[in-house]
Design a protein around this motif. Structure first.
Motif, PDB file in Angstrom:
ATOM      1  N   LYS A   1       0.800   3.286   8.344  1.00  0.00           N
ATOM      2  CA  LYS A   1       0.877   3.473   9.801  1.00  0.00           C
ATOM      3  C   LYS A   1      -0.271   2.781  10.491  1.00  0.00           C
ATOM      4  CE  LYS A   1       3.761   7.426  10.396  1.00  0.00           C
ATOM      5  NZ  LYS A   1       3.939   8.683  11.049  1.00  0.00           N
TER       6      LYS A   1
ATOM      7  N   LEU B   1       7.246  -4.058  -2.952  1.00  0.00           N
ATOM      8  CA  LEU B   1       7.349  -3.944  -1.492  1.00  0.00           C
ATOM      9  C   LEU B   1       5.956  -3.833  -0.876  1.00  0.00           C
ATOM     10  CD1 LEU B   1      10.480  -1.697  -1.279  1.00  0.00           C
ATOM     11  CD2 LEU B   1      10.212  -3.893  -0.151  1.00  0.00           C
ATOM     12  N   PRO B   2       5.852  -4.073   0.443  1.00  0.00           N
ATOM     13  CA  PRO B   2       4.492  -4.120   1.038  1.00  0.00           C
ATOM     14  C   PRO B   2       3.739  -2.800   1.023  1.00  0.00           C
ATOM     15  CG  PRO B   2       6.199  -4.436   2.738  1.00  0.00           C
ATOM     16  CD  PRO B   2       6.893  -4.459   1.410  1.00  0.00           C
ATOM     17  N   GLY B   3       4.442  -1.651   0.946  1.00  0.00           N
ATOM     18  CA  GLY B   3       3.729  -0.385   1.007  1.00  0.00           C
ATOM     19  C   GLY B   3       3.364  -0.069   2.428  1.00  0.00           C
ATOM     20  N   LYS B   4       4.313   0.557   3.148  1.00  0.00           N
ATOM     21  CA  LYS B   4       4.144   0.793   4.577  1.00  0.00           C
ATOM     22  C   LYS B   4       2.918   1.654   4.871  1.00  0.00           C
ATOM     23  CE  LYS B   4       6.928   2.084   8.556  1.00  0.00           C
ATOM     24  NZ  LYS B   4       8.257   2.504   8.991  1.00  0.00           N
TER      25      LYS B   4
ATOM     26  N   ASP C   1       7.829  10.406   6.448  1.00  0.00           N
ATOM     27  CA  ASP C   1       6.492   9.884   6.223  1.00  0.00           C
ATOM     28  C   ASP C   1       6.021  10.416   4.864  1.00  0.00           C
ATOM     29  OD1 ASP C   1       4.055   8.692   6.612  1.00  0.00           O
ATOM     30  OD2 ASP C   1       3.232  10.424   7.691  1.00  0.00           O
ATOM     31  N   SER C   2       5.882   9.539   3.902  1.00  0.00           N
ATOM     32  CA  SER C   2       5.450   9.973   2.569  1.00  0.00           C
ATOM     33  C   SER C   2       4.413   8.995   2.034  1.00  0.00           C
ATOM     34  CB  SER C   2       6.653  10.037   1.616  1.00  0.00           C
ATOM     35  OG  SER C   2       6.198  10.192   0.287  1.00  0.00           O
TER      36      SER C   2
ATOM     37  N   GLN D   1       2.710   9.150  -0.534  1.00  0.00           N
ATOM     38  CA  GLN D   1       2.882   8.961  -1.980  1.00  0.00           C
ATOM     39  C   GLN D   1       3.937   7.884  -2.269  1.00  0.00           C
ATOM     40  OE1 GLN D   1       3.355  12.646  -4.164  1.00  0.00           O
ATOM     41  NE2 GLN D   1       4.326  11.568  -5.886  1.00  0.00           N
ATOM     42  N   ASN D   2       5.059   7.941  -1.571  1.00  0.00           N
ATOM     43  CA  ASN D   2       6.091   6.922  -1.771  1.00  0.00           C
ATOM     44  C   ASN D   2       5.612   5.546  -1.296  1.00  0.00           C
ATOM     45  OD1 ASN D   2       7.568   9.242  -2.440  1.00  0.00           O
ATOM     46  ND2 ASN D   2       9.477   8.389  -1.633  1.00  0.00           N
ATOM     47  N   SER D   3       4.835   5.524  -0.213  1.00  0.00           N
ATOM     48  CA  SER D   3       4.304   4.247   0.295  1.00  0.00           C
ATOM     49  C   SER D   3       3.407   3.577  -0.734  1.00  0.00           C
ATOM     50  CB  SER D   3       3.516   4.479   1.585  1.00  0.00           C
ATOM     51  OG  SER D   3       4.380   4.872   2.627  1.00  0.00           O
TER      52      SER D   3
ATOM     53  N   LEU E   1       3.581   4.062  -3.979  1.00  0.00           N
ATOM     54  CA  LEU E   1       4.394   3.684  -5.140  1.00  0.00           C
ATOM     55  C   LEU E   1       5.233   2.446  -4.910  1.00  0.00           C
ATOM     56  CD1 LEU E   1       5.640   7.088  -6.488  1.00  0.00           C
ATOM     57  CD2 LEU E   1       4.674   5.264  -7.884  1.00  0.00           C
ATOM     58  N   GLU E   2       5.706   2.257  -3.675  1.00  0.00           N
ATOM     59  CA  GLU E   2       6.637   1.153  -3.463  1.00  0.00           C
ATOM     60  C   GLU E   2       5.982  -0.201  -3.710  1.00  0.00           C
ATOM     61  OE1 GLU E   2       8.349   1.383   0.425  1.00  0.00           O
ATOM     62  OE2 GLU E   2       6.471   0.954   1.445  1.00  0.00           O
TER      63      GLU E   2
END
Lengths: 181, 181
Positions: free
Chosen positions: B181, B176-179, B163-164, B166-168, B170-171
């Motif tokens: 929760k 990408l959709p940017g996951k 679970d990050s 920060q990466n969500s 950035l993606e």
């Protein structure tokens, strides 16, 4: 004598030349290391199973100069995926015994994360602390010092982070804690 | 004449023999395909970006007979990781432009999931539906038909699901959709 040398030459070329893209002839794939792990682990000291579970251990990945320009903006990511070559791998057996007592199942090699695989390639998500002069400072790795690195990718939660209660339950059989939310 | 043949032989052996674990000489790594993807995608039809986002698409991975015994118990896992070779890769550039308009950052290749990499190796988590006669029935892939498979591993949430936020965030810059929760 010349004939003998020629036969050796042709045979060695045949053995060593990769076969290209035939579906029925297994394809040979050649990669070059883009860098190397620098870690406190050697085959003598041994390494923890799955380094991400030991986040306090600091390590480095030194990227070779010709690949450093391709690191741009990677430091924005908190977690990255490292693909590496288990160069200490010692062959493989189709069926393995995971390091847990009384396992309920017999696991084929592809159902485990053993380093002793037909193609000894490893993947790991690691935390990226910073990048300086082509050196990735990371934490949470179980790679031996000197392990060749094949590729680096950003960890993208949309496609890489999967919630699977079934897999969480099963991973306990492989000696892992079994992640629960 | 014999001397000449000997020189050719030695030179060809020197060129073709992998250099072992030298820090300054990049190491050559050789893998053999353990199987091949069977998918509806070709370079002509093109493929979706990140197949796991298209879970309805069914595909197969045919494992070569000599590796099938190693699949034991893999079918217990709902998700698996496939490591494969982008055999249609067309060289690489250190800096790329992700398929999103007005990106905020310039991304080096290692900060993207482009197939055009120094070592064109891909990884993907896919859903495993069933295994029959050495054939893995999967859903959610973006691999072209005939893509060589290097390795199969179980997806282990303890070490693979991170679970990050920060990466969500950035993606999204990588299209990408940017996951969340």
């Amino acid at each position: 004598m010349i004939k003998k040398q020629l036969i050796i030459l042709i045979t060695s070329l045949m053995i060593l030349t990769p076969v290209k893209g035939q579906k029925d002839n297994p394809q040979t794939i050649t990669y070059n290391a883009i860098g190397y792990f620098r870690t406190p682990y050697t085959p003598e000291t041994r390494a923890p199973r799955q380094g991400i579970l030991k986040p306090d251990v600091k390590a480095r990945i030194e990227i070779l100069p010709k690949y450093r320009e391709a690191l741009q903006s990677l430091e924005l990511f908190e977690y990255i995926i490292v693909i590496y070559h288990f160069d200490k791998s010692e062959g493989w057996h189709p069926v393995t015994r995971p390091p847990v007592s009384n396992p309920r199942y017999t696991f084929g090699l592809f159902a485990t994360r053993s380093p002793n695989r037909p193609n000894p390639v490893g993947i790991a998500a690691v935390k990226l602390e910073k990048i300086e002069d082509g050196i990735l400072h990371i934490s949470g790795t179980d790679a031996f010092d000197g392990t060749p690195v094949i590729d680096i990718k950003p960890y993208l939660p949309s496609i890489d982070a999967i919630d699977s209660p079934q897999n969480s339950l099963l991973e306990k059989e492989l000696g892992l804690p079994g992640k629960t939310k």
